[in-house]
Design a protein around this motif. Sequence first.
Motif, mmCIF file in Angstrom:
data_model
loop_
_atom_site.group_PDB
_atom_site.id
_atom_site.type_symbol
_atom_site.label_atom_id
_atom_site.label_comp_id
_atom_site.label_asym_id
_atom_site.label_seq_id
_atom_site.Cartn_x
_atom_site.Cartn_y
_atom_site.Cartn_z
ATOM 1 N N MET A 65 0.839 -1.203 0.000
ATOM 2 C CA MET A 65 0.000 0.000 0.000
ATOM 3 C C MET A 65 0.872 1.249 0.000
ATOM 4 S SD MET A 65 -3.078 1.323 0.037
ATOM 5 C CE MET A 65 -3.906 -0.269 0.097
ATOM 6 N N ALA A 66 0.606 2.142 -0.944
ATOM 7 C CA ALA A 66 1.368 3.393 -1.019
ATOM 8 C C ALA A 66 1.201 4.168 0.289
ATOM 9 C CB ALA A 66 0.860 4.224 -2.191
ATOM 10 N N SER A 67 2.252 4.888 0.693
ATOM 11 C CA SER A 67 2.160 5.572 1.979
ATOM 12 C C SER A 67 1.240 6.786 1.890
ATOM 13 C CB SER A 67 3.545 5.980 2.464
ATOM 14 O OG SER A 67 4.127 6.822 1.494
ATOM 15 N N ASN A 68 1.200 7.413 0.716
ATOM 16 C CA ASN A 68 0.311 8.554 0.557
ATOM 17 C C ASN A 68 -0.862 8.206 -0.325
ATOM 18 O OD1 ASN A 68 0.979 10.660 2.125
ATOM 19 N ND2 ASN A 68 2.138 11.771 0.558
ATOM 20 N N ARG A 69 -2.038 8.329 0.232
ATOM 21 C CA ARG A 69 -3.229 8.029 -0.547
ATOM 22 C C ARG A 69 -3.757 9.330 -1.102
ATOM 23 N NH1 ARG A 69 -2.215 5.338 3.815
ATOM 24 N NH2 ARG A 69 -2.550 3.099 3.917
ATOM 25 N N LYS A 70 -3.815 9.401 -2.428
ATOM 26 C CA LYS A 70 -4.205 10.664 -3.070
ATOM 27 C C LYS A 70 -5.717 10.775 -3.217
ATOM 28 C CE LYS A 70 -1.161 10.338 -6.571
ATOM 29 N NZ LYS A 70 -0.673 10.704 -7.904
ATOM 30 N N ILE A 71 -6.289 11.767 -2.533
ATOM 31 C CA ILE A 71 -7.734 11.984 -2.596
ATOM 32 C C ILE A 71 -8.010 13.325 -3.257
ATOM 33 C CG2 ILE A 71 -9.845 12.310 -1.235
ATOM 34 C CD1 ILE A 71 -8.669 10.585 0.934
ATOM 35 N N LEU A 72 -8.936 13.341 -4.197
ATOM 36 C CA LEU A 72 -9.389 14.599 -4.783
ATOM 37 C C LEU A 72 -10.796 14.900 -4.265
ATOM 38 C CD1 LEU A 72 -9.025 16.967 -6.814
ATOM 39 C CD2 LEU A 72 -10.249 15.538 -8.471
ATOM 40 N N LEU A 73 -10.970 16.058 -3.645
ATOM 41 C CA LEU A 73 -12.299 16.486 -3.208
ATOM 42 C C LEU A 73 -12.919 17.360 -4.292
ATOM 43 C CD1 LEU A 73 -11.582 17.634 0.488
ATOM 44 C CD2 LEU A 73 -12.299 15.370 -0.303
ATOM 45 N N LEU A 74 -14.130 17.012 -4.688
ATOM 46 C CA LEU A 74 -14.900 17.834 -5.626
ATOM 47 C C LEU A 74 -16.234 18.164 -4.952
ATOM 48 C CD1 LEU A 74 -14.328 15.849 -8.988
ATOM 49 C CD2 LEU A 74 -13.270 18.037 -8.336
ATOM 50 N N PRO A 75 -16.247 19.172 -4.084
ATOM 51 C CA PRO A 75 -17.452 19.449 -3.290
ATOM 52 C C PRO A 75 -18.658 19.866 -4.127
ATOM 53 C CG PRO A 75 -15.512 20.507 -2.336
ATOM 54 C CD PRO A 75 -15.111 20.028 -3.691
ATOM 55 N N GLY A 76 -18.411 20.609 -5.228
ATOM 56 C CA GLY A 76 -19.515 20.913 -6.138
ATOM 57 C C GLY A 76 -20.469 21.986 -5.647
ATOM 58 N N ASP A 77 -21.771 21.759 -5.883
ATOM 59 C CA ASP A 77 -22.797 22.790 -5.696
ATOM 60 C C ASP A 77 -23.672 22.545 -4.467
ATOM 61 O OD1 ASP A 77 -22.002 23.812 -8.197
ATOM 62 O OD2 ASP A 77 -23.346 22.407 -9.244
ATOM 63 N N GLY A 78 -24.482 23.580 -4.159
ATOM 64 C CA GLY A 78 -25.508 23.436 -3.131
ATOM 65 C C GLY A 78 -24.913 23.028 -1.794
ATOM 66 N N ILE A 79 -25.468 21.971 -1.197
ATOM 67 C CA ILE A 79 -24.966 21.509 0.096
ATOM 68 C C ILE A 79 -23.668 20.712 -0.044
ATOM 69 C CG2 ILE A 79 -27.257 21.433 1.178
ATOM 70 C CD1 ILE A 79 -27.191 18.353 0.753
ATOM 71 N N GLY A 80 -23.227 20.469 -1.287
ATOM 72 C CA GLY A 80 -22.012 19.676 -1.506
ATOM 73 C C GLY A 80 -20.830 20.098 -0.626
ATOM 74 N N PRO A 81 -20.453 21.400 -0.673
ATOM 75 C CA PRO A 81 -19.302 21.835 0.127
ATOM 76 C C PRO A 81 -19.467 21.598 1.632
ATOM 77 C CG PRO A 81 -19.816 23.469 -1.555
ATOM 78 C CD PRO A 81 -20.923 22.454 -1.599
#
Length: 369
Positions: free
Chosen positions: A1-17
Motif C-alpha cells: 500500500m502506497a504511503s500517501n493516498r491521493k484523494i481529490l475532493l470535488l465538493p460541487g454545488d448546493g450543500i455539496g461543500p
Amino acid sequence: MASNRKILLLPGDGIGPEVTRQAARVIEYFDKRRIASFEVKEDLVGGVAFDRHGTPLTEAAMKAALDADAVLLGAVGGPKWDNLPFAQKPERGLLRLRKDMELFANLRPAFVFDALADASTLKREVVAGLDMIIVRELTGGIYFGEPRGISTLPGGGRRGINTQVYTTDEIVRVARVAFELARKRGKRICSVEKANVMESGVLWREEVTKLHAAEYADVQLTHMYADNCAMQLVRNPKQFDVIVTDNLFGDILSDCAAMLTGSLGMLPSASLGAADKGGRRKALYEPVHGSAPDIAGKNLANPLASILSLAMMLRYSFDMEDEAKLVEQAVAKALAGGARTGDIAQAGMSRISTTAMGDRVLGELQKLA
Ligand code: IPM
Ligand code: MG
C-alpha cells in the motif's frame, strides 16, 4: 500500500461543500492520528465550475481526478444553472467523470441504522434490519447510447431520441462486480431488467445467467422485471441482498431504496472502474442525495451520506476495512445518541446542524479508537 493516498475532493454545488467538509474532517482525523496518511487536493465541478471557468469540469480537474486514487464528490446542480445548454449543465461534469474514469459499477447500499428504523415513511417492521445493496451499471445504457438528440420534423413538430444499448462486455463486467459482492454478503443476487419488452433486457438476462452458470453457481440468482422490483422494494425490501441492474433502472430503484432508510441524506455510494494489474480500481465516492439548493449554505444538511461515502472509500480504495467499520460505528453511535439533522428528526427531537453532526461523529470516533 502506497504511503500517501491521493484523494481529490470535488465538493460541487448546493450543500455539496458543507457535507464534504465534514467528511474531510474524518480524513484529517485519521491523518493526524497517523493511522494513514492522505494527500488531499480540491477542485471544482458542476455549476460552480461553470461560473468560474465556463465549463462544468475543466481539463485540469478531469486530469486531477484521473491522477487521484479516489475522488470524493459532494453534489452538482441547482436552479441557477437549469437553463444552460445541455453540454454545460452541472450534471455533465459528473457524467463526464463517470465516463472518462470508466466507473462502470455503482454500489448503492441501503442500510437501516437501528436508531432510524422509525424515521422511514414505511413501517418499522418492514425496514428494521434492512441491509441490501444495488449495483447499478453506470457508463452505458440510455444515459450514453447513440443516437440521441432532439430534431425538428418536416411538419414543424420535434422528435427527442435516446438509445438503450448494452453489449455483452458491459453486462458481464458489472454483473461480475455484483456476484463478487454477493459472495461476501448473503450470497443472493437479483438481476433486474425489462426482458418482457426490451431486447437489451433479454440480452442482459441471458448474459447474467451464463456468467452465473460458468463462475458463480454458489450464489443464488433470481431475475425480476424492473416495475415489479420497484413494488417489491416497498412491499418487502428485506427479500433483497444484492440487486444488479442497468443505468436508468438503477437510478430510479436506488432512490426508492434510499428512502426506505429514512432519508436520502443517509445514503453513500461508490463508483468503481476495472481493477488494474495491482488490483487498484479508479473510484469516485458520493452521497446519493443531490445539491438540495433550498437548504444550501444554512448549515442544515445531513453530512452522514458524505461521511459514509468516505467509509466506502476506506474500504474499497484503501483496503482499510477496520477504519471503514470504525466510521460506520461512529455514525451508528451518534444516531443512537440522538444526533439528528432535520431530515431524520422525528417529532419532538431536537435538530442539530451539519457541523454539529460532524462533531458528534468525530467525538464517537475518538471514543471508539
Ligand atoms: C444519480 C443522479 C444523477 C444520475 C444525475 C445528477 C445526473 O440522479 O447519481 O443518481 O441520474 O445518474
Ligand atoms: Mg439519481
